[in-house]
Write an enzyme that holds these catalytic residues in place. Structure first.
Site, PDB file in Angstrom:
ATOM      1  N   GLU A  52       0.836  -1.212   0.000  1.00 48.35           N
ATOM      2  CA  GLU A  52       0.000   0.000   0.000  1.00 48.35           C
ATOM      3  C   GLU A  52       0.866   1.255   0.000  1.00 48.35           C
ATOM      4  O   GLU A  52       0.532   2.255  -0.630  1.00 48.35           O
ATOM      5  CB  GLU A  52      -0.893   0.042   1.250  1.00 48.35           C
ATOM      6  CG  GLU A  52      -1.771  -1.172   1.474  1.00 48.35           C
ATOM      7  CD  GLU A  52      -1.093  -2.227   2.339  1.00 48.35           C
ATOM      8  OE1 GLU A  52       0.085  -2.558   2.060  1.00 48.35           O
ATOM      9  OE2 GLU A  52      -1.716  -2.719   3.286  1.00 48.35           O
ATOM     10  N   ARG A 184      12.976 -23.748  -5.019  1.00 51.39           N
ATOM     11  CA  ARG A 184      14.003 -23.530  -3.986  1.00 51.39           C
ATOM     12  C   ARG A 184      14.038 -22.054  -3.597  1.00 51.39           C
ATOM     13  O   ARG A 184      14.084 -21.714  -2.416  1.00 51.39           O
ATOM     14  CB  ARG A 184      15.381 -23.963  -4.499  1.00 51.39           C
ATOM     15  CG  ARG A 184      15.533 -25.463  -4.578  1.00 51.39           C
ATOM     16  CD  ARG A 184      16.947 -25.824  -5.015  1.00 51.39           C
ATOM     17  NE  ARG A 184      17.127 -27.268  -5.061  1.00 51.39           N
ATOM     18  CZ  ARG A 184      18.245 -27.868  -5.475  1.00 51.39           C
ATOM     19  NH1 ARG A 184      19.268 -27.137  -5.884  1.00 51.39           N
ATOM     20  NH2 ARG A 184      18.336 -29.181  -5.474  1.00 51.39           N
ATOM     21  N   ARG A 207      20.008 -22.049  -8.315  1.00 50.23           N
ATOM     22  CA  ARG A 207      20.822 -21.607  -9.444  1.00 50.23           C
ATOM     23  C   ARG A 207      19.923 -21.341 -10.650  1.00 50.23           C
ATOM     24  O   ARG A 207      19.782 -22.153 -11.547  1.00 50.23           O
ATOM     25  CB  ARG A 207      21.893 -22.660  -9.767  1.00 50.23           C
ATOM     26  CG  ARG A 207      22.845 -22.896  -8.585  1.00 50.23           C
ATOM     27  CD  ARG A 207      23.932 -23.895  -8.885  1.00 50.23           C
ATOM     28  NE  ARG A 207      23.452 -25.211  -9.225  1.00 50.23           N
ATOM     29  CZ  ARG A 207      23.082 -26.153  -8.345  1.00 50.23           C
ATOM     30  NH1 ARG A 207      23.118 -25.909  -7.049  1.00 50.23           N
ATOM     31  NH2 ARG A 207      22.684 -27.331  -8.759  1.00 50.23           N
ATOM     32  N   VAL A 296      13.468 -40.539   3.552  1.00 48.19           N
ATOM     33  CA  VAL A 296      12.957 -39.305   4.149  1.00 48.19           C
ATOM     34  C   VAL A 296      11.501 -39.071   3.705  1.00 48.19           C
ATOM     35  O   VAL A 296      10.624 -38.796   4.519  1.00 48.19           O
ATOM     36  CB  VAL A 296      13.874 -38.115   3.780  1.00 48.19           C
ATOM     37  CG1 VAL A 296      13.173 -36.792   4.006  1.00 48.19           C
ATOM     38  CG2 VAL A 296      15.157 -38.189   4.598  1.00 48.19           C
TER      39      VAL A 296
HETATM   40  N1  LIG Z   1      15.466 -38.368  -8.060  1.00 42.98           N
HETATM   41  C1  LIG Z   1      15.366 -37.570  -7.015  1.00 42.98           C
HETATM   42  O1  LIG Z   1      14.582 -36.642  -7.049  1.00 42.98           O
HETATM   43  C2  LIG Z   1      16.198 -37.806  -5.787  1.00 42.98           C
HETATM   44  C3  LIG Z   1      16.191 -36.854  -4.776  1.00 42.98           C
HETATM   45  C4  LIG Z   1      16.922 -37.090  -3.631  1.00 42.98           C
HETATM   46  C5  LIG Z   1      17.652 -38.283  -3.505  1.00 42.98           C
HETATM   47  N2  LIG Z   1      17.664 -39.164  -4.503  1.00 42.98           N
HETATM   48  C6  LIG Z   1      18.422 -40.421  -4.385  1.00 42.98           C
HETATM   49  O2  LIG Z   1      18.013 -41.082  -3.220  1.00 42.98           O
HETATM   50  C7  LIG Z   1      19.105 -41.848  -2.711  1.00 42.98           C
HETATM   51  C8  LIG Z   1      19.143 -41.677  -1.205  1.00 42.98           C
HETATM   52  O3  LIG Z   1      17.881 -41.983  -0.701  1.00 42.98           O
HETATM   53  P1  LIG Z   1      17.704 -42.902   0.551  1.00 42.98           P
HETATM   54  O4  LIG Z   1      16.265 -43.199   0.614  1.00 42.98           O
HETATM   55  O5  LIG Z   1      18.672 -44.011   0.497  1.00 42.98           O
HETATM   56  O6  LIG Z   1      18.171 -41.966   1.737  1.00 42.98           O
HETATM   57  P2  LIG Z   1      17.751 -40.526   2.270  1.00 42.98           P
HETATM   58  O7  LIG Z   1      16.285 -40.418   2.354  1.00 42.98           O
HETATM   59  O8  LIG Z   1      18.504 -39.499   1.515  1.00 42.98           O
HETATM   60  O9  LIG Z   1      18.390 -40.587   3.716  1.00 42.98           O
HETATM   61  C9  LIG Z   1      17.837 -41.501   4.635  1.00 42.98           C
HETATM   62  C10 LIG Z   1      18.637 -41.471   5.888  1.00 42.98           C
HETATM   63  O10 LIG Z   1      18.396 -40.278   6.595  1.00 42.98           O
HETATM   64  C11 LIG Z   1      18.529 -40.532   7.962  1.00 42.98           C
HETATM   65  N3  LIG Z   1      17.336 -40.109   8.706  1.00 42.98           N
HETATM   66  C12 LIG Z   1      17.376 -39.533   9.918  1.00 42.98           C
HETATM   67  N4  LIG Z   1      16.153 -39.347  10.380  1.00 42.98           N
HETATM   68  C13 LIG Z   1      15.303 -39.826   9.460  1.00 42.98           C
HETATM   69  C14 LIG Z   1      13.894 -39.927   9.418  1.00 42.98           C
HETATM   70  N5  LIG Z   1      13.107 -39.466  10.392  1.00 42.98           N
HETATM   71  N6  LIG Z   1      13.344 -40.498   8.344  1.00 42.98           N
HETATM   72  C15 LIG Z   1      14.102 -40.927   7.322  1.00 42.98           C
HETATM   73  N7  LIG Z   1      15.449 -40.893   7.327  1.00 42.98           N
HETATM   74  C16 LIG Z   1      16.047 -40.323   8.388  1.00 42.98           C
HETATM   75  C17 LIG Z   1      18.688 -42.028   8.129  1.00 42.98           C
HETATM   76  O11 LIG Z   1      20.057 -42.307   8.319  1.00 42.98           O
HETATM   77  P3  LIG Z   1      20.609 -42.364   9.815  1.00 42.98           P
HETATM   78  O12 LIG Z   1      19.827 -43.418  10.487  1.00 42.98           O
HETATM   79  O13 LIG Z   1      22.046 -42.642   9.682  1.00 42.98           O
HETATM   80  O14 LIG Z   1      20.347 -41.010  10.376  1.00 42.98           O
HETATM   81  C18 LIG Z   1      18.240 -42.584   6.815  1.00 42.98           C
HETATM   82  O15 LIG Z   1      18.838 -43.776   6.486  1.00 42.98           O
HETATM   83  C19 LIG Z   1      20.337 -41.339  -3.361  1.00 42.98           C
HETATM   84  O16 LIG Z   1      20.835 -42.335  -4.218  1.00 42.98           O
HETATM   85  C20 LIG Z   1      19.866 -40.158  -4.175  1.00 42.98           C
HETATM   86  O17 LIG Z   1      20.515 -40.131  -5.430  1.00 42.98           O
HETATM   87  C21 LIG Z   1      16.944 -38.951  -5.640  1.00 42.98           C
HETATM   88 ZN   LIG Z   2       1.120  -2.598   6.177  1.00 42.79          ZN
END
Ligand SMILES: NC(=O)c1ccc[n+]([C@@H]2O[C@H](COP(=O)([O-])OP(=O)(O)OC[C@H]3O[C@@H](n4cnc5c(N)ncnc54)[C@H](OP(=O)(O)O)[C@@H]3O)[C@@H](O)[C@H]2O)c1
Ligand SMILES: [Zn+2]
Length: 360
Positions: A52, A184, A207, A296
Site C-alpha cells: 500500500e 528452492r 541456481r 525421508v
Molecule cells: N530423483 C530424485 O529426485 C532424488 C532426490 C533425492 C535423492 N535421490 C536419491 O536417493 C538416494 C538416497 O535416498 P535414501 O532413501 O537411500 O536416503 P535418504 O532419504 O537421503 O536418507 C535416509 C537417511 O536419513 C537418515 N534419517 C534420519 N532421520 C530420518 C527420518 N526421520 N526419516 C528418514 N530418514 C532419516 C537415516 O540415516 P541415519 O539413520 O544414519 O540417520 C536414513 O537412512 C540417493 O541415491 C539419491 O541419489 C533422488
Molecule cells: Zn502494512
C-alpha cells in the site's frame, strides 16, 4: 477494467514477491481514480515498505478520493513500519477493496475496522479464495507455527527415481530441473536425508539464470555421519543445519560446528519429523522443500507431515524390481489407509509433466 480485474492485477503484483517476503505474506496493491491507474506496488521483503505504501507514494496527492485494491487487509500495528491503515486514512482514499482479512492475531480485522471508523467504504472478500491460495504458506504458518511442507520428487513414467544400478542423473529434462530452482528460491528451508548427501553430495542452492535466494540447507542425520568434506559444509553458500538424534555423543559435533554448521539435537534418540518441524518453525522456517531421498519421503508420509506434493514425471521407462521409487519407509498396508490427494494443477514443463497435489 472492473473491480475483479484490478484485484487480479494486485494479485499478480503480489505473486512477484512470493517466497522472498518471509516471514511476511506476499501482498499487492493497486490505486485507481476516475478509471485510471494512479499507483501500484508489491511488498518485496520483510522490513521494507508494504504494498500500500508503494502504491500511495506513487499516486501522491492524486490518492485523495481514489479506490484501493489490496490483496490482504492493511495492517493496523506498528511492526517494522507504521500501520498502513493509518496511511490509507491520511491519504484521503475513499474506497478500499480487500481480498482477504489478515490471519495475524495482531491485525485480524482491526485494519478494516480502523478504516471504516474513519469513514472509508471497505469491501472485504473480493477474490478471497485466490488470495488465500496465493499466501497458503503464510496462512498455514501463522495458524500452526509450523513450516508449510512440500515434498518434491522426480520419477520415470513407471515411478522410478533411478535405474537398478542407482543411476539417477537425469531422469527429468533441463526445464524441469530449472523449475525446481524456482521452488528452492521460494522456500526458507530445503531438506534431505544423510544418504543423499553421502551418495550425491548435492549443493542444494538456487541456481536460476537470474540468480535467486538460497534456502537454509537441512540434513537429517541421526548419528552425524555427514562427510565433513561434503560440498554443503565447504561452499559457504548458505547456512547448514544438521538435525541429529538425542544420543549422539556431543563430542562428535565439534568438527561440524567448526565447518560452520549448526547442530539441532532432538529430545529422542531418533529423529521424529513432528518434533523437528516444531523446532524449524520456532527458528523462523515458514516453508520447507523436501527433496528426498526415498527414506525421508517415507517418514513424512508415515507421519502425514506434508501440505503439498510436487511430482515431475518424465516420459521414460526404466523398469527393474530393485530400481528405487520415490517413497521408501515401511509404507501403508491397506489401500483404504492410503493418503488421498487432490490434484490442484497439472502442467507440462518441457517434455515432463508436473503434478501439484495436496492431501485431502
Ligand atoms: N530423483 C530424485 O529426485 C532424488 C532426490 C533425492 C535423492 N535421490 C536419491 O536417493 C538416494 C538416497 O535416498 P535414501 O532413501 O537411500 O536416503 P535418504 O532419504 O537421503 O536418507 C535416509 C537417511 O536419513 C537418515 N534419517 C534420519 N532421520 C530420518 C527420518 N526421520 N526419516 C528418514 N530418514 C532419516 C537415516 O540415516 P541415519 O539413520 O544414519 O540417520 C536414513 O537412512 C540417493 O541415491 C539419491 O541419489 C533422488
Ligand atoms: Zn502494512
Amino acid at each position: 477494467m472492473n473491480d475483479a480485474d484490478y484485484m487480479n492485477f494486485a494479485l499478480d503484483l503480489a505473486r512477484s514477491g512470493l517466497g522472498q517476503t518471509s516471514p511476511n505474506p506476499a501482498v499487492g496493491a493497486v490505486l485507481v481514480k476516475d478509471g485510471q491507474l494512479i499507483g501500484m506496488g508489491a511488498h518485496l521483503k520483510a522490513g521494507e515498505p508494504h504494498a500500500e505504501v508503494h502504491a500511495i507514494r506513487m499516486a501522491g496527492d492524486k490518492a485523495k478520493g481514489a479506490t484501493l485494491y489490496v490483496t490482504l487487509e492493511p495492517c493496523s500495528h506498528f511492526g517494522k513500519t507504521p500501520p498502513c491503515s493509518d496511511l490509507v486514512i491520511l491519504s484521503g482514499i475513499r474506497k478500499v477493496f480487500v481480498a482477504v482479512t489478515d490471519p495475524n492475531p495482531k491485525v485480524a480485522g482491526t485494519g478494516i475496522e480502523r478504516m471504516r471508523k474513519a469513514g472509508i467504504e471497505v469491501e472485504a472478500g473480493l477474490l478471497e479464495q485466490k488470495a488465500r491460495e496465493l499466501n497458503k504458506v503464510f496462512f498455514y504458518n501463522i495458524q500452526t507455527g509450523l513450516p508449510y511442507v512440500t515434498l518434491k520428487s522426480a520419477v520415470s513414467m513407471d515411478g522410478k527415481t533411478a535405474t537398478v544400478s542407482g543411476e539417477s542423473k537425469w531422469i527429468t529434462g533441463e526445464e524441469a530441473r530449472i523449475d525446481v530452482h524456482h521452488f528452492r528460491h521460494q522456500h526458507d528451508g530445503i531438506l534431505v536425508g544423510v544418504n543423499t548427501v553421502v551418495k550425491d553430495d548435492p549443493a542444494l542452492t538456487t541456481r536460476l539464470p537470474s540468480g535467486g535466494k538460497n534456502p537454509v540447507r537441512i540434513i537429517l542425520d541421526t548419528y552425524l555421519r555427514t562427510p565433513i568434506k561434503s560440498r554443503m559444509l565447504t561452499d559457504g553458500e548458505s547456512p547448514v543445519w544438521i538435525v541429529t538424534g538425542g544420543e549422539t555423543p556431543p563430542g562428535q559435533e565439534a568438527p561440524y560446528r567448526e565447518a560452520g554448521a549448526e547442530i539441532l539435537r532432538m529430545e529422542s534418540p531418533e529423529i521424529s519429523i513432528q518434533e523437528m518441524l516444531a523446532i524449524l518453525g520456532k527458528r523462523g522456517i515458514t516453508s520447507l522443500f523436501v527433496e528426498g531421498g526415498a527414506e525421508v519421503h517415507g517418514s513424512f508420509l508415515k507421519e502425514r507431515a506434508f501440505q503439498q506434493i510436487i511430482t515431475y514425471i518424465a516420459p521414460k521407462l526404466v523398469g527393474g524390481k530393485e530400481a528405487p521409487a520415490s517413497f521408501g519407509g515401511t509404507g501403508i498396508e491397506k489401500i483404504n489407509e492410503a493418503v488421498n490427494l487432490t490434484i490442484k494443477q497439472v502442467d507440462f514443463v518441457g517434455s515432463d509433466l508436473r503434478i501439484i497435489a495436496e492431501p485431502k
